[in-house]
Scaffold this motif. Sequence first.
Motif, short mmCIF file in Angstrom:
data_model
loop_
_atom_site.label_atom_id
_atom_site.label_comp_id
_atom_site.label_asym_id
_atom_site.label_seq_id
_atom_site.Cartn_x
_atom_site.Cartn_y
_atom_site.Cartn_z
N HIS A 1 11.51 2.55 0.62
CA HIS A 1 11.72 3.94 -0.02
C HIS A 1 12.19 3.72 -1.28
N GLY A 2 11.56 4.50 -2.34
CA GLY A 2 11.94 4.51 -3.80
C GLY A 2 11.75 5.83 -4.41
N ILE A 3 12.25 5.77 -5.69
CA ILE A 3 11.86 6.92 -6.42
C ILE A 3 11.81 6.60 -7.86
N PHE B 1 0.78 -1.28 0.00
CA PHE B 1 0.04 0.13 -0.03
C PHE B 1 0.78 1.14 0.01
N SER B 2 0.45 2.21 -0.73
CA SER B 2 1.32 3.74 -0.54
C SER B 2 0.99 4.09 0.58
N MET B 3 1.84 4.63 1.27
CA MET B 3 1.77 5.61 2.47
C MET B 3 1.86 6.79 2.43
N GLU B 4 3.12 7.41 1.54
CA GLU B 4 3.48 8.72 1.43
C GLU B 4 4.28 8.87 0.06
N GLN B 5 3.84 9.69 -0.57
CA GLN B 5 4.27 10.30 -1.85
C GLN B 5 4.72 11.88 -2.14
N HIS B 6 5.83 11.93 -3.08
CA HIS B 6 6.07 13.44 -3.31
C HIS B 6 6.34 13.28 -4.81
N PRO C 1 17.02 14.57 -6.43
CA PRO C 1 16.76 15.45 -5.27
C PRO C 1 15.41 14.84 -4.54
N LEU C 2 15.64 14.61 -3.33
CA LEU C 2 14.50 13.93 -2.37
C LEU C 2 13.72 14.90 -1.61
N SER C 3 12.64 14.55 -1.11
CA SER C 3 11.63 15.77 -0.38
C SER C 3 12.45 15.74 1.01
N VAL D 1 8.43 7.83 -3.04
CA VAL D 1 7.41 7.12 -2.38
C VAL D 1 8.03 6.23 -1.03
N LEU D 2 7.04 6.07 -0.28
CA LEU D 2 7.31 5.21 0.64
C LEU D 2 6.11 4.20 0.86
N GLU D 3 6.48 3.01 0.73
CA GLU D 3 5.39 1.81 0.50
C GLU D 3 5.46 0.95 1.71
#
Length: 168
Positions: A102-104, A69-74, A159-161, A121-123
């Motif tokens: 954690h991935g991009i 499941f997706s938990m957080e996205q930027h 670049p990461l959030s 993303v954090l899944e």
Amino acid sequence: MSVEQLPGVEEIAQVPAALQVVAGPEWEDGNGHVNVAHFYGLHLRAAEAALQRIGVDDDYRTSRRLGVFSMEQHLRFLHEVHIGEELSAHVRWLDRGDKVFHGISVVVNRTTGQIANTLEVLEGHVDLVARRATPFPADIADRIDEAVAAHRGLSWQLPLSGAIGVRR
């Protein structure tokens, strides 16, 4: 990290493309470029392909009753894309915890040679019956760890959030 400091397309290509498409006319919005919904869909399709490569696929969900499941996205936009331009999406694995990764995902405009946008993303790994986070099985954890290790060896960064990551 400014746009000038981004890795080049040839560096991003060190991570094989999860998919390649041409931006179709139905992707255009009122501003004359590709609409955000189509980028988001492209990132999701790339992520699904990356998950399938490590064994998280329909059979995994059906037989083990486990999923992600997706938990957080930027979502970050760097350059606009126009209809008819060729795009590729590349997924870089950044880190893994017991129950999350954690991935991009990177969308490259192959026509212009620019990075169009990224989706960080954090899944979370979940038990689909209990609907709760659960640790990755050893075989899947090992495959994610292999991908993370391979991608940590790359010479470039994106670049990461700064807000998303595996908490230890």
